[in-house]
Design an enzyme around this catalytic site. Structure first.
Site, PDB file in Angstrom:
ATOM      1  CE1 TYR A 135     -14.112  15.154 -15.063  1.00 55.07           C
ATOM      2  CE2 TYR A 135     -13.386  14.931 -12.788  1.00 55.07           C
ATOM      3  CZ  TYR A 135     -14.046  14.425 -13.897  1.00 55.07           C
ATOM      4  OH  TYR A 135     -14.644  13.205 -13.835  1.00 55.07           O
ATOM      5  NE  ARG A 180      -3.156   0.126   3.070  1.00 58.89           N
ATOM      6  CZ  ARG A 180      -2.688   0.502   4.262  1.00 58.89           C
ATOM      7  NH1 ARG A 180      -2.238   1.716   4.444  1.00 58.89           N
ATOM      8  NH2 ARG A 180      -2.674  -0.354   5.271  1.00 58.89           N
ATOM      9  CE  LYS A 226      -9.835  11.971 -18.248  1.00 58.59           C
ATOM     10  NZ  LYS A 226     -10.990  11.123 -18.232  1.00 58.59           N
ATOM     11  CG  ASP A 264      -6.501  18.973 -13.934  1.00 58.64           C
ATOM     12  OD1 ASP A 264      -5.776  18.414 -14.780  1.00 58.64           O
ATOM     13  OD2 ASP A 264      -7.657  18.581 -13.660  1.00 58.64           O
TER      14      ASP A 264
END
Ligand code: PLP
Length: 380
Positions: free
Chosen positions: A102, A50, A200, A175
């Site tokens: 977004y 993790r 993306k 972003d």
């Protein structure tokens, strides 16, 4: 030797070779646990699956290099990456974010962000004055921007935003999903954190959901973000991390092609009788063109939007007539996508109802333009 071009670094994944086998391609590490040294140390840096995983190392190192940052963390999605930044803030902290951004993150900020005690002001981030007016020195801890912004492709002046943030004692996070490090390197312009939906362009093949953050420096905020990824556990799977590195090897080729075709499409559609506006920062009359020309190198991105004459019904009808473009959400893949944006964002969306968002892929430009022209023939 001159420093290698980023396209070379990406194609060769920083030139990594496996020391034991001489393999050019790294393996997928599926181990969730690792041997402790006899003196009770974990000298490799790996202990449990993790906190981190060896398969994350190469994509994180490559993205750090491409962005010119100090460190990178991959996440289970772009949203997991973005929200880790906000979770690292404290209740009462003031945040400035764009009105158009977004939509998933805007909704998260409005709901969970506010519930957690963040005070968020949404402003027109394309206007430097609006950002400057919104910051509250000492209280604002973060300016979050997105450039070009989804789905109108407005441009924010990243260097100016960094100056405003730092002048108020805040950090700037960008972003940069749509720009990619091929076109813009926000760290060089003063950003403290760069965020990607790696789903993306970075991966580029519509087959991995992933996110990433790049830090300009190791500092207390970054340490909190590292602890949040490990503690919240929104990590990438090993195979997805491996696929992401494979996708990033062709990032430059894909982005260059997408930009060229998007520019050609935008120029061809200007003045089309079925369209009332073409939104693309590569067009000289786009309000952000001059800033985009300064902060984007080698192209204006593969994303554009068109506003269809005849309103929402005409836009949805035009999207229904495409044959080559695929009617689907998301962006940055090798296949071109078309989407009626207001339909997915739902009530309260700032996306104009007549807007179709186009994610330009790497197909033949003539095929894409011909298909759009036949789909738009009946509009207006
Ligand atoms: C600009 C931008 N940022 C963030 C996200 C969220 O990323 P993800 O879907 O990988 O969680 C998206 C997704 O569409 C996006 O387009």
């Amino acid at each position: 030797m001159e420093p290698l071009h980023p396209a070379t670094l990406a194609a060769q994944a920083l030139g990594w070779v496996d020391e034991s086998t001489k393999a050019l391609i790294p393996p997928v590490h599926v181990a969730t646990t690792f041997i402790r040294d006899p003196d009770n140390q974990y000298r490799t840096g790996f202990s449990y699956g993790r906190p981190t995983n060896p398969t994350f190392v190469q994509p994180e190192a490559l993205l750090t290099k491409l962005e010119g940052g100090a460190a990178c963390l991959t996440f289970a999605s772009g949203m997991a990456a973005a929200t880790a930044v906000f979770l690292a803030l404290r209740p009462g902290d003031h945040v400035v974010a764009p009105q158009v951004m977004y939509w998933g993150l805007r909704n998260w900020l409005r709901n969970f962000g506010t519930e957690r005690g963040l005070v968020v002001d949404f402003v027109d981030a394309g206007a430097t004055d609006a950002l400057a007016a919104a910051v509250q020195p000492g209280r604002t801890k973060l300016i979050w921007i997105e450039s070009p912004t989804n789905p109108t492709w407005a441009i924010t002046d990243i260097a100016a935003a960094a100056e405003i943030a730092h002048g108020a004692g805040a950090r700037l996070a960008v972003d940069s999903t749509v720009a990619t490090p091929v076109l813009t390197r926000p760290v060089e312009l003063g950003a403290d954190i760069v965020m990607h939906s790696a789903t993306k362009y970075l991966n580029g093949h519509s087959d991995v959901v992933a996110g990433a953050l790049v830090a300009a420096r190791h500092d207390e905020l970054w340490e909190r973000i590292v602890a949040i990824r490990s503690g919240n556990g929104a990590i990438l799977g090993s195979f997805e991390a491996w696929l992401l590195l494979r996708g990033m090897r062709t990032l430059h080729l894909r982005v260059e092609r997408c930009c060229r075709t998007a520019q050609a499409i935008a120029e061809r559609l200007v003045g089309h009788p079925g369209i009332v506006a073409v939104l693309y920062p590569g067009l000289p009359d786009h309000p952000g063109h001059a800033v985009a020309a300064r902060q984007m190198r080698g192209g204006f991105g593969g994303m554009l939007s068109i506003r269809v004459a005849g309103g929402e019904r005409a836009a949805i009808a035009a999207a229904a007539r495409v044959a080559v473009w695929k009617r689907a959400t998301s962006l940055g893949g090798v296949e071109s996508l078309i989407e009626h944006r207001a339909s997915i964002e739902g009530p309260g969306s700032p996306a104009p109802p007549d807007l179709l968002r186009l994610s330009v892929g790497i197909e033949d430009a003539g095929d894409l333009i011909g298909d759009l022209e036949q789909a738009l023939a009946g509009a207006g």
